[in-house]
Design a protein around this motif. Sequence first.
Motif, PDB file in Angstrom:
ATOM      1  N   SER A  32      -9.108 104.976 -35.056  1.00 31.11           N
ATOM      2  CA  SER A  32      -8.353 105.216 -34.532  1.00 31.11           C
ATOM      3  C   SER A  32      -7.081 105.941 -34.504  1.00 31.11           C
ATOM      4  O   SER A  32      -6.515 106.980 -33.450  1.00 31.11           O
ATOM      5  CB  SER A  32      -7.689 103.401 -33.767  1.00 31.11           C
ATOM      6  OG  SER A  32      -8.758 102.905 -33.406  1.00 31.11           O
ATOM      7  N   SER A  33      -6.301 105.805 -35.528  1.00 38.41           N
ATOM      8  CA  SER A  33      -5.359 106.949 -36.112  1.00 38.41           C
ATOM      9  C   SER A  33      -6.249 107.721 -36.054  1.00 38.41           C
ATOM     10  O   SER A  33      -4.649 109.371 -35.802  1.00 38.41           O
ATOM     11  CB  SER A  33      -5.381 106.088 -37.326  1.00 38.41           C
ATOM     12  OG  SER A  33      -3.921 107.262 -37.595  1.00 38.41           O
ATOM     13  N   PHE A  34      -7.214 108.339 -36.992  1.00 40.18           N
ATOM     14  CA  PHE A  34      -7.537 110.082 -36.483  1.00 40.18           C
ATOM     15  C   PHE A  34      -7.538 110.522 -35.126  1.00 40.18           C
ATOM     16  O   PHE A  34      -7.715 111.766 -34.978  1.00 40.18           O
ATOM     17  CB  PHE A  34      -8.958 110.154 -37.288  1.00 40.18           C
ATOM     18  CG  PHE A  34      -9.337 111.408 -37.821  1.00 40.18           C
ATOM     19  CD1 PHE A  34      -8.881 112.463 -38.475  1.00 40.18           C
ATOM     20  CD2 PHE A  34     -10.536 111.813 -37.109  1.00 40.18           C
ATOM     21  CE1 PHE A  34      -9.424 113.855 -38.002  1.00 40.18           C
ATOM     22  CE2 PHE A  34     -11.606 113.122 -36.877  1.00 40.18           C
ATOM     23  CZ  PHE A  34     -10.945 114.219 -37.563  1.00 40.18           C
ATOM     24  N   ASN A  35      -8.249 109.996 -34.362  1.00 40.64           N
ATOM     25  CA  ASN A  35      -8.857 110.399 -33.547  1.00 40.64           C
ATOM     26  C   ASN A  35      -7.161 110.496 -32.410  1.00 40.64           C
ATOM     27  O   ASN A  35      -7.338 111.432 -31.453  1.00 40.64           O
ATOM     28  CB  ASN A  35      -9.040 109.439 -32.552  1.00 40.64           C
ATOM     29  CG  ASN A  35     -10.879 109.456 -32.647  1.00 40.64           C
ATOM     30  OD1 ASN A  35     -11.528 110.137 -33.233  1.00 40.64           O
ATOM     31  ND2 ASN A  35     -11.531 107.876 -32.591  1.00 40.64           N
ATOM     32  N   TYR A  72      -7.254 116.360 -41.701  1.00 40.08           N
ATOM     33  CA  TYR A  72      -8.260 115.772 -41.907  1.00 40.08           C
ATOM     34  C   TYR A  72      -7.185 115.453 -43.274  1.00 40.08           C
ATOM     35  O   TYR A  72      -7.900 114.346 -44.448  1.00 40.08           O
ATOM     36  CB  TYR A  72      -9.557 116.206 -42.401  1.00 40.08           C
ATOM     37  CG  TYR A  72      -9.890 116.872 -40.895  1.00 40.08           C
ATOM     38  CD1 TYR A  72     -11.182 116.206 -40.740  1.00 40.08           C
ATOM     39  CD2 TYR A  72      -9.362 117.971 -39.949  1.00 40.08           C
ATOM     40  CE1 TYR A  72     -12.138 116.703 -39.781  1.00 40.08           C
ATOM     41  CE2 TYR A  72     -10.149 117.901 -39.262  1.00 40.08           C
ATOM     42  CZ  TYR A  72     -11.845 116.888 -38.651  1.00 40.08           C
ATOM     43  OH  TYR A  72     -12.143 117.221 -37.803  1.00 40.08           O
ATOM     44  N   ASP A  73      -6.770 116.066 -43.675  1.00 34.02           N
ATOM     45  CA  ASP A  73      -6.399 115.137 -45.305  1.00 34.02           C
ATOM     46  C   ASP A  73      -5.488 114.080 -45.033  1.00 34.02           C
ATOM     47  O   ASP A  73      -5.290 113.487 -45.961  1.00 34.02           O
ATOM     48  CB  ASP A  73      -5.011 116.846 -45.618  1.00 34.02           C
ATOM     49  CG  ASP A  73      -5.766 117.651 -46.138  1.00 34.02           C
ATOM     50  OD1 ASP A  73      -6.778 117.944 -46.335  1.00 34.02           O
ATOM     51  OD2 ASP A  73      -5.033 119.431 -46.184  1.00 34.02           O
ATOM     52  N   THR A  74      -4.244 114.225 -43.609  1.00 35.46           N
ATOM     53  CA  THR A  74      -4.086 113.149 -43.814  1.00 35.46           C
ATOM     54  C   THR A  74      -4.798 111.535 -44.050  1.00 35.46           C
ATOM     55  O   THR A  74      -4.933 110.662 -44.682  1.00 35.46           O
ATOM     56  CB  THR A  74      -3.187 113.110 -42.511  1.00 35.46           C
ATOM     57  OG1 THR A  74      -2.693 113.892 -42.729  1.00 35.46           O
ATOM     58  CG2 THR A  74      -2.271 111.631 -42.677  1.00 35.46           C
ATOM     59  N   ARG A  75      -5.880 112.089 -43.326  1.00 37.45           N
ATOM     60  CA  ARG A  75      -6.848 111.212 -42.960  1.00 37.45           C
ATOM     61  C   ARG A  75      -7.744 110.824 -44.873  1.00 37.45           C
ATOM     62  O   ARG A  75      -7.865 109.350 -45.134  1.00 37.45           O
ATOM     63  CB  ARG A  75      -8.731 111.570 -42.298  1.00 37.45           C
ATOM     64  CG  ARG A  75      -8.874 109.899 -41.673  1.00 37.45           C
ATOM     65  CD  ARG A  75     -10.026 110.517 -41.237  1.00 37.45           C
ATOM     66  NE  ARG A  75     -10.970 111.668 -41.467  1.00 37.45           N
ATOM     67  CZ  ARG A  75     -12.506 111.945 -40.969  1.00 37.45           C
ATOM     68  NH1 ARG A  75     -12.943 112.003 -39.864  1.00 37.45           N
ATOM     69  NH2 ARG A  75     -13.156 112.551 -41.464  1.00 37.45           N
ATOM     70  N   ARG A 107      -8.091 107.119 -49.181  1.00 42.18           N
ATOM     71  CA  ARG A 107      -7.915 106.893 -50.540  1.00 42.18           C
ATOM     72  C   ARG A 107      -6.605 104.976 -50.718  1.00 42.18           C
ATOM     73  O   ARG A 107      -6.737 104.456 -51.338  1.00 42.18           O
ATOM     74  CB  ARG A 107      -7.047 108.015 -51.242  1.00 42.18           C
ATOM     75  CG  ARG A 107      -8.215 108.623 -51.526  1.00 42.18           C
ATOM     76  CD  ARG A 107      -7.584 109.616 -52.197  1.00 42.18           C
ATOM     77  NE  ARG A 107      -7.069 110.267 -52.283  1.00 42.18           N
ATOM     78  CZ  ARG A 107      -7.273 111.574 -51.242  1.00 42.18           C
ATOM     79  NH1 ARG A 107      -8.342 112.382 -50.822  1.00 42.18           N
ATOM     80  NH2 ARG A 107      -6.554 111.992 -50.801  1.00 42.18           N
ATOM     81  N   GLN A 108      -5.728 105.450 -49.522  1.00 45.28           N
ATOM     82  CA  GLN A 108      -4.504 104.816 -49.790  1.00 45.28           C
ATOM     83  C   GLN A 108      -5.601 102.562 -49.276  1.00 45.28           C
ATOM     84  O   GLN A 108      -5.088 101.552 -50.155  1.00 45.28           O
ATOM     85  CB  GLN A 108      -3.748 105.149 -49.089  1.00 45.28           C
ATOM     86  CG  GLN A 108      -2.553 106.340 -49.680  1.00 45.28           C
ATOM     87  CD  GLN A 108      -1.456 106.360 -48.389  1.00 45.28           C
ATOM     88  OE1 GLN A 108      -1.332 105.737 -47.531  1.00 45.28           O
ATOM     89  NE2 GLN A 108      -0.709 107.487 -48.808  1.00 45.28           N
ATOM     90  N   TYR A 109      -6.225 102.638 -48.597  1.00 45.39           N
ATOM     91  CA  TYR A 109      -6.690 101.388 -48.320  1.00 45.39           C
ATOM     92  C   TYR A 109      -7.748 100.829 -48.795  1.00 45.39           C
ATOM     93  O   TYR A 109      -8.117 100.150 -48.839  1.00 45.39           O
ATOM     94  CB  TYR A 109      -7.466 101.490 -46.750  1.00 45.39           C
ATOM     95  CG  TYR A 109      -8.118 100.537 -46.076  1.00 45.39           C
ATOM     96  CD1 TYR A 109      -6.691  99.445 -45.042  1.00 45.39           C
ATOM     97  CD2 TYR A 109      -9.475 100.375 -45.993  1.00 45.39           C
ATOM     98  CE1 TYR A 109      -7.015  98.758 -44.394  1.00 45.39           C
ATOM     99  CE2 TYR A 109      -9.745  99.505 -45.383  1.00 45.39           C
ATOM    100  CZ  TYR A 109      -9.152  98.056 -44.653  1.00 45.39           C
ATOM    101  OH  TYR A 109      -9.325  97.247 -43.820  1.00 45.39           O
ATOM    102  N   GLN A 110      -8.405 102.214 -48.993  1.00 42.76           N
ATOM    103  CA  GLN A 110      -9.200 101.916 -50.499  1.00 42.76           C
ATOM    104  C   GLN A 110      -8.666 100.721 -51.450  1.00 42.76           C
ATOM    105  O   GLN A 110      -9.479  99.940 -52.080  1.00 42.76           O
ATOM    106  CB  GLN A 110      -9.945 102.595 -51.185  1.00 42.76           C
ATOM    107  CG  GLN A 110     -11.131 102.934 -50.372  1.00 42.76           C
ATOM    108  CD  GLN A 110     -11.760 104.421 -50.819  1.00 42.76           C
ATOM    109  OE1 GLN A 110     -11.372 104.846 -51.984  1.00 42.76           O
ATOM    110  NE2 GLN A 110     -13.211 105.057 -49.147  1.00 42.76           N
TER     111      GLN A 110
END
Length: 503
Positions: free
Chosen positions: A29-32, A165-168, A173-176
């Motif tokens: 959702s954030s990326f979209n 894309y870098d932000t995603r 990585r942060q969510y992992q």
Amino acid sequence: MKFTGKLFLWIMVLVTAAFIAFGMWMLDSSFNRMLEQERHQASQEIRMFQYFLEVGYRSGEEYGEVYALQKAIDSISINVDRTGSDCIVLDGEGVCYAGQQELEQLKLIVDVDRMMEIRNESSENSYIWQICKGEEGHELASMCISMLGNTPYYLLVSRNIQEIYDTRADTVRQYQIMLLVLLAVAAVCAWVLARYLTRPIRRLGWVTKRIAAGDLTRRSDYRQPDEVGELAASFNLMADRLVEQMREKEREAKRQEDFTAAFAHELKTPLTSIIGYAQMLDTMELNQEDHRTASHYIFTQGKRLEQLSHKLLELVSMEKQDFSVKPIKATAVGENLWTTMRPIWESRQIQGSIRMEQATLWGDIELLLSLLYNLLDNATKAVGEKGQISLEGRRVRDNMPASFLADFQDSLWESGQEGESRKKWYGIRICDNGRGIPQEEIDRITEPFYMVDKSRSRKEGGAGLGMSLCQRILQLHRGNWKMRSTLGEGTQILIRLPMDPPQ
């Protein structure tokens, strides 16, 4: 795998699936949203460049088409450096009029000719866009068409969107990392929860093992109103019933053992006498008197063995035979008893009376007569000569004699079933003024071969099975009894028989 492990595993699977699904939805959702913002910005930019292109062309159109086109391209170039996007102008043949270097780089990752074909197939004022990946990252290419004079020109705008894309990727990585921390915390919580939820089951399993090891007093102490609580209550009920059945089996085995021992003992005495006197007759020269005495002893002990075998067979057959229920007239039972007992009482000068009030009972008349005859026979042996015996039978009701009603009030009897106190009863009271029975012996008189006065009972031909037969007959007739006795004063037996037919 134990239930605790299964519960923990399922909790972790569900929690992990929920976290992953939620994270994917959130990241997508954030990326979209960011991509939609880039598309919106690209749409604004291409609209702006299209406006500058058309305005610049119209402002120089009076000086010729070549001059007007160059002026339009110059007006775009002024704003290109400010937006940071690449702007390319092509004619219908694919000839580039602005941004030749940018076009060559863009063609490496974008099929420009295909975009032109798609644009021609689209509606007049529509914009098309395409995302592609190059050496510098992802590019968003937008295209529209403008009519400059009578010639269509294609405006192609390219902007770098690698940042989203870098932000995603950074967010993933942060969510992992966050997911690993959350799963570690969830694993601890799930294990504690699984252990807590299965604690009653583990406790129940421990109680089961203790019972299996022989500790029959163990029970589950879980009392919560949930499924496990219902299971624990059912388990306790099952354990109670099993323990009671085990104890009943033990008591039955003990009774059978006692019965066998008593039966062997009862056989030993008369057999010893018979063998002894028979040996005397066989080996010794006896006078007529001694010969008569020995023969008499053999005869009497043989009769005792015969009576013992008859009683034993009657007791055994009663356990196996089918019990047929028929209506019985109480007065007919009384008349039959009086006919049987009167000669015996007259020969011993016993004052006896039998009074049975008219009523209909249900059962087997032969068994019922055997019950009452055994009790009257015991009373006859207990009173001796010139004694007193009475048998009185009445329907139990409120307007009966007070002395009789007091003996048969429901509050004085233990009710074995719900609603038993509301039954219609027929009460029978047998009284005598004989020797009486010691209080401590009353509870044992129904045991097979048990005799209060063994020497007197054997002398009078008793086998010790009469009261066992009486108790079994009462059970078959759904009745119960009580006994009161005082040494030297006499005995009173109270019998209740239901007048309702069996269901």
